[in-house]
Design an enzyme around this catalytic site. Sequence first.
Site, PDB file in Angstrom:
ATOM      1  N   HIS A 376      37.331  -3.827  48.840  1.00 57.94           N
ATOM      2  CA  HIS A 376      36.768  -2.860  47.891  1.00 57.94           C
ATOM      3  C   HIS A 376      36.990  -1.426  48.345  1.00 57.94           C
ATOM      4  CE1 HIS A 376      34.420  -6.035  45.742  1.00 57.94           C
ATOM      5  NE2 HIS A 376      34.531  -6.604  46.929  1.00 57.94           N
ATOM      6  N   LYS A 568      24.950   6.653  39.545  1.00 53.59           N
ATOM      7  CA  LYS A 568      25.673   5.885  40.559  1.00 53.59           C
ATOM      8  C   LYS A 568      25.228   6.411  41.908  1.00 53.59           C
ATOM      9  CE  LYS A 568      29.520   7.422  38.430  1.00 53.59           C
ATOM     10  NZ  LYS A 568      30.626   6.551  38.120  1.00 53.59           N
ATOM     11  N   ARG A 569      25.647   5.738  43.008  1.00 56.23           N
ATOM     12  CA  ARG A 569      25.324   6.267  44.324  1.00 56.23           C
ATOM     13  C   ARG A 569      25.824   7.709  44.439  1.00 56.23           C
ATOM     14  NH1 ARG A 569      23.133   2.650  48.343  1.00 56.23           N
ATOM     15  NH2 ARG A 569      23.550   4.328  49.821  1.00 56.23           N
ATOM     16  N   LYS A 574      32.373  11.004  44.499  1.00 51.27           N
ATOM     17  CA  LYS A 574      31.994  10.727  43.110  1.00 51.27           C
ATOM     18  C   LYS A 574      31.692  12.026  42.354  1.00 51.27           C
ATOM     19  CE  LYS A 574      30.058   6.105  44.137  1.00 51.27           C
ATOM     20  NZ  LYS A 574      30.835   5.130  43.336  1.00 51.27           N
ATOM     21  N   THR A 679      32.473   0.173  38.232  1.00 55.73           N
ATOM     22  CA  THR A 679      32.078  -0.849  37.270  1.00 55.73           C
ATOM     23  C   THR A 679      31.038  -0.307  36.293  1.00 55.73           C
ATOM     24  OG1 THR A 679      30.606  -1.612  39.016  1.00 55.73           O
ATOM     25  CG2 THR A 679      32.563  -2.942  38.611  1.00 55.73           C
ATOM     26  N   LYS A 683      30.091  -0.935  31.913  1.00 58.01           N
ATOM     27  CA  LYS A 683      28.814  -1.192  31.246  1.00 58.01           C
ATOM     28  C   LYS A 683      28.609  -0.167  30.123  1.00 58.01           C
ATOM     29  CE  LYS A 683      27.463  -2.629  35.795  1.00 58.01           C
ATOM     30  NZ  LYS A 683      26.935  -2.184  37.083  1.00 58.01           N
TER      31      LYS A 683
HETATM   32  O1  73E Z   1      34.821   1.423  43.422  1.00 56.33           O
HETATM   33  C1  73E Z   1      33.765   0.600  43.836  1.00 56.33           C
HETATM   34  C2  73E Z   1      33.963  -0.783  43.243  1.00 56.33           C
HETATM   35  O2  73E Z   1      33.867  -0.757  41.845  1.00 56.33           O
HETATM   36  C3  73E Z   1      33.713   0.517  45.359  1.00 56.33           C
HETATM   37  O3  73E Z   1      33.447   1.795  45.874  1.00 56.33           O
HETATM   38  C4  73E Z   1      32.629  -0.447  45.795  1.00 56.33           C
HETATM   39  O4  73E Z   1      32.928  -1.739  45.228  1.00 56.33           O
HETATM   40  C5  73E Z   1      32.923  -1.740  43.800  1.00 56.33           C
HETATM   41  C6  73E Z   1      33.161  -3.159  43.345  1.00 56.33           C
HETATM   42  O5  73E Z   1      34.472  -3.550  43.609  1.00 56.33           O
HETATM   43  C7  73E Z   1      32.506  -0.560  47.263  1.00 56.33           C
HETATM   44  N1  73E Z   1      31.364  -0.783  47.936  1.00 56.33           N
HETATM   45  C8  73E Z   1      31.663  -0.823  49.236  1.00 56.33           C
HETATM   46  N2  73E Z   1      32.946  -0.611  49.373  1.00 56.33           N
HETATM   47  N3  73E Z   1      33.482  -0.430  48.142  1.00 56.33           N
HETATM   48  C9  73E Z   1      30.720  -1.077  50.321  1.00 56.33           C
HETATM   49  C10 73E Z   1      31.083  -0.868  51.637  1.00 56.33           C
HETATM   50  C11 73E Z   1      30.184  -1.117  52.650  1.00 56.33           C
HETATM   51  C12 73E Z   1      28.914  -1.590  52.374  1.00 56.33           C
HETATM   52  C13 73E Z   1      28.556  -1.811  51.052  1.00 56.33           C
HETATM   53  C14 73E Z   1      29.453  -1.557  50.028  1.00 56.33           C
END
Ligand code: 73E
Length: 832
Positions: A376, A568-569, A574, A679, A683
Amino acid sequence: AGLNLGERKAKAEKMFGLMDVFLKNDAVSLQKDILDHVEFTVARSRFNFDDFEAYQALAHSVRDRLIERWHDTHQYFKKKDPKRLYFLSLEFLMGRSLTNSVINLGIQDQYADALSQLGFDYEVLAEQEGDAALGNGGLARLAACQMDSLATLDYPAWGYGLRYQYGLFRQIIVDGFQHEQPDFWLNFGNPWEIERVHVSYPVKFYGTVEEEVLNGKTCRVWIPAESVEAVAYDNPIPGYGTRNAINLRLWAAKPSDQYDMESYTTGDYINAIVNRQKAETISNVLYPDDRSYQGKELRLKQQYFFVSASLQDIIRRFKDLHNNFDEFPEKVALQINDTHPSIAIAEVMRVLVDEEHLDWSKAWGIACKIFSVTIHAVQPEALEKVPIDLLGSVLPRHLEIIYEINYCLMEELKKILGQDYDKLSRMSIIEEGAVKCIRMANLSLACCHTVNGVSRLHLETLKTRVFKDFYELWPQKFQFKTNGVTQRRWIVVSNPSLCSIISKWLGTEAWIRNVDLIAGLREYAEDPDLHAEWKNMKKVNKMRLAEYIETLTSVKVSLDAMFDVQIKRIHEYKRQLLNILGIIHRYDCIKNMDESDKRRVVPRVCIIGGKAAPGYEVAKKIIKLCHVVADKVNIDPDVGDLLKVVFIPDYNVSVAELVIPGTDLSQHLSTAGHEASGTGCMKFLMNGSLLLATADGSAVEIAEEIGAANMFLFGAKVDEVPALREKGTSLKGSLQFARVVRMVRDGHFGFKDYFKSLCDTVEEGKDFYLLGSDFASYLEAQAAADRAFVDQEKWTQMSILSTAGSGKFSSDRTIEEYAEQSWGIEPCKCPF
Ligand code: 73E
């Protein structure tokens, strides 16, 4: 126990045949069940109980119905013994369960009737439920959406994760500053889980590795020094339009009888008990940071704890019906959600080699057939690294195994790459340096048969930047599955009026299981009757949101204004700061207008929400800036209803369910190349909100589906970003941008000293996320959104086309692609 394989299969068959008596779902039966739970489960008088107690009883009656299906499904899986998918994730963001379960079980109307006859309002009771927030953001909510799709599409799947005592922190705002409070989500009990005290496994830590001779062969044997018990908590996940209900098994840490045996024998009884309790800390708390890795011991222990327990469970289930590990890959697919569970690879090797006594190469062959991973992350810096010393102390045998895997990898690579030592060192699982580390991503890449990105653009980044070397070597491993979200939660549960409109105009509810059908709405995109219903739906949802805003923040907002949302976070990439600077620009313009100009302004309610990681100072300053701007703008008589600014505190899944349906315009502002997918945008799209977005992550694919003309795209493209970082801001942009940044710097909104460092992050030359160079383009996109909003028919048409084009972004599609291209699993539908 005691039965042979054939006898066990026969027993499973017999038990399965017995399960055909179901709970009844007529109003009287439901009422009786609810009241029985009031009396015997909640232990209140059936003549005197409040809304919360009614919710608890209601939840328990739903739980009974879930358990019924969940038992049947597992008996059926056992009988059929298909290849199963095991989805390992350190985070699941499930949100509330009641409404989702009732809808998936197909008994919402029956429950609403039953409750109203008892004098309760179903919706009011549903509001009593707190969120299960065992995750940070997109990654964790994605896992939850995917569980819903796996169940709905009848796949034989299991989720595995950790049952944190404290989920993601609660955000409270004091004087505009974020404060964190623990999330005591289990304090009032959790009706959605089933504690399985008898399903528990010991998980070992620390100790030493010794050499032993076994059957004439020298083996390495791990002598652990600590043992913690993992106890299973099962969470049934019902599918929609099927009887299948799959399982999400979360592990809680409990002291084991063997924990720290030494203190008992030395007679220090009290301390021995106190030490035992320490075992529970492993599953105590979710790490609230979704980007940076600090190589913390507890984090590593959490990862290994849930991985080890899950694998013991998976192997036990396999061994129930099989005795030859050659069949393991035909029965087991292991999906690792990001690199967080990747210690599973070393653990599978340890079990197969040390405990099952398989040859190394045979064991490795099996491991390579069962694992797939989804990445991710975007930045190489975001990839997890574990210091060697730490791993060696907590899991000494695993460190040896990883060294061995790396040795084999390097030998293989040398044959192909020769003496290219730079490349070899980049691809090595071991990172040399001041602190020697294990690169968890490289471990995953070495083993997994498939490495997935989460959008088309993201895979490009993985191929050309993050994992370039691996891609050149093994291009066939690399795939992408564009993320998706479940329309069950994000339309049916959260936007019932939209749900009815869609079903009415399509003449069917089939889109709830097959969302491609939603494209049928395109045909009516200009139909005045649909427009009227659509606008009314939006208005009702905006009213609900306006009430919520007023209750939380005391700000009154006009329903005629455009509801503009970014939730969002909070992260620099972002670019919530870009949004706020845009708001300041809008405010500044309004302040300089005469009355006739003002009449042409499209009124806006700018809504921002999101949590900042507790140690992320810049993100926390962004939250404060949002509040000081709101404080000034919202009471300015020159502005009135033309502009309101609102920060929604404690953003979470259930807040999203309320906010998204009431949104006219949503913002997705990440600097191109920084959001792997995103994501939230999906929504909003499903709910007919128009998108104002950069060409980043999945927004690129959204534009292809709905047509770029139906959204407001702006900003630098991915391939322009590097040059812009070199060059800096355009002149026109820089004048407007400099002005708004100066307003903050000069203390126009107060807190001058506090915001200095925040302003510094976007100064010319330091503006890594390119707020300055994208500013002019951002303002143009905002102006285009204003113009479109003035023409309400046009806007409604674009909104309908957004919903109509959202079909591709269902997690059902994502899961089907995974099943086919990565996991090799087939549906296994419980026949009732
Ligand atoms: O772009 C998003 C993505 O839509 C991405 O930043 C996020 O995953 C979403 C689902 O695919 C994400 N979260 C983390 N890394 N990418 C992450 C890393 C460490 C701890 C928790 C979450």
